[in-house]
Write an enzyme that holds these catalytic residues in place. Sequence first.
Site, short mmCIF file in Angstrom:
data_model
loop_
_atom_site.label_atom_id
_atom_site.label_comp_id
_atom_site.label_asym_id
_atom_site.label_seq_id
_atom_site.Cartn_x
_atom_site.Cartn_y
_atom_site.Cartn_z
CD1 TRP A 128 -31.68 25.40 -56.74
CD2 TRP A 128 -31.13 26.27 -58.73
NE1 TRP A 128 -30.99 24.44 -57.43
CE2 TRP A 128 -30.64 24.94 -58.66
CE3 TRP A 128 -30.90 27.00 -59.89
CZ2 TRP A 128 -29.94 24.34 -59.70
CZ3 TRP A 128 -30.20 26.40 -60.94
CH2 TRP A 128 -29.73 25.09 -60.83
CG ASP A 143 -37.43 28.37 -59.17
OD1 ASP A 143 -38.10 27.46 -59.68
OD2 ASP A 143 -36.18 28.33 -59.08
CE LYS A 165 -35.16 20.53 -60.44
NZ LYS A 165 -33.93 19.87 -60.02
N1 PMP Z 1 -34.70 26.29 -59.73
C1 PMP Z 1 -34.64 25.23 -58.91
C2 PMP Z 1 -35.27 25.34 -57.54
C3 PMP Z 1 -34.01 24.07 -59.33
O1 PMP Z 1 -33.92 23.02 -58.51
C4 PMP Z 1 -33.45 24.00 -60.63
C5 PMP Z 1 -32.79 22.77 -61.18
N2 PMP Z 1 -32.08 22.02 -60.31
C6 PMP Z 1 -33.54 25.14 -61.44
C7 PMP Z 1 -34.17 26.25 -60.96
C8 PMP Z 1 -32.95 25.16 -62.82
O2 PMP Z 1 -33.75 24.46 -63.68
P1 PMP Z 1 -33.37 24.28 -65.22
O3 PMP Z 1 -32.22 23.34 -65.26
O4 PMP Z 1 -34.63 23.74 -65.83
O5 PMP Z 1 -33.03 25.64 -65.74
#
Ligand code: PMP
Length: 373
Positions: free
Chosen positions: A113, A183, A207
């Site tokens: 990520w 994040d 989450k």
């Molecule tokens: N950052 C992290 C640490 C994630 O786990 C996720 C989703 N799995 C995201 C960003 C992306 O999130 P979204 O689908 O809401 O864009």
Amino acid sequence: MIRKGKQKKMEKRVYNFAAGPAVLPLSVLEQAQRDLVCLPGCGMSIMEMSHRSAPFTEVIESTEANLRKLLSIPDNYRVLFLQGGAQLQFAMAPMNILRGTGKTADYVLTGTWGKKAMGQAKTQGPVRVAWDGGDENYSRIPKADELDLNPEAAYVHVTSNETIQGVQFPTELEAGNVPLLCDSSSDLLWKPVDIQKYGILYACAQKNVGPAGVTIVIIRDDLVEMSADDLPVMLNYKKLSDAKSLLNTPPCFAIYMVKLVTEWLLNEVGGLDKMHELNQKKAQLLYDVIDSSGGFYLGHAKPECRSLMNVPFRMQTDELDKQFMDGAAEQNLVTLKGHRSVGGFRASIYNAMPLEGVQLLADFMQDFQKKHG
Ligand code: PMP
């Protein structure tokens, strides 16, 4: 869950170890169900009322108040409820505080990520890699002396919990005077954190915090003021903040659910210290099984930065995977498949996963090893 080509009918709730959207507290779902058709005193569903109505104003204000209370958010930080998920923040943060500054942004890469976040930042301005754990397959966080931080950077970005690799910062990275952007999508509200260490802390909700659809952005006042006037309004932190996240119709239902989840944390769990204790207990159950398995189960992250939220593990060969999955499903333990980039299994044990679900999984893992080890 698809088994042998047929849909197995689920009559009762399972223990859902999905990485996100993920398990929500049962009492929250039950309250939402009770009040879905008619929010008490309102004569209509939360989904049917104006986002400018008095009841919705109460919902969004108390959601913010709950978050402020849980995280002790200081007065010089704003709380925004946005859309577009965490991945929009990957671009929106640099759009507001990197673009046009003549500075570069530092990225600490501890997993998938963080890399994606940096990829989006590059569309808005120059970035630097302050550390990259790719050579070690993203299995740890950096030590302070390994970081190549630029004291003149516009900001330094970290991913507090890498959902795929199960690598989590146990404490905040020291960024000095450079704003720390984080994040926190897969661990917001896992424990108390020191908000003052952050410039921006953002998280999608699906989450630990609620359903998909709302993204929470906690941002320091001085950074809010940096947004350029020529940005589209819906991407402009300042305009969104001045409008109290009501520049357009917000994700009303998702915000309402965050209200219920934060009430659950405050009133049923008893706050984030209690939540952290429980999260430690749950994760320990699984890591103990992995560590005492003599290599039958292999964890991914190094012990000092193992995630309390996502526990990826695998066995030495792939042959037993299907038997493990099928056996687990018999016990109502589902969605354990690991991310394709890491393989094996991943048990996501967010705040709302009850201790008994994790205990059942730990017992199942031990039994499975006895039979197949
Ligand atoms: N950052 C992290 C640490 C994630 O786990 C996720 C989703 N799995 C995201 C960003 C992306 O999130 P979204 O689908 O809401 O864009």
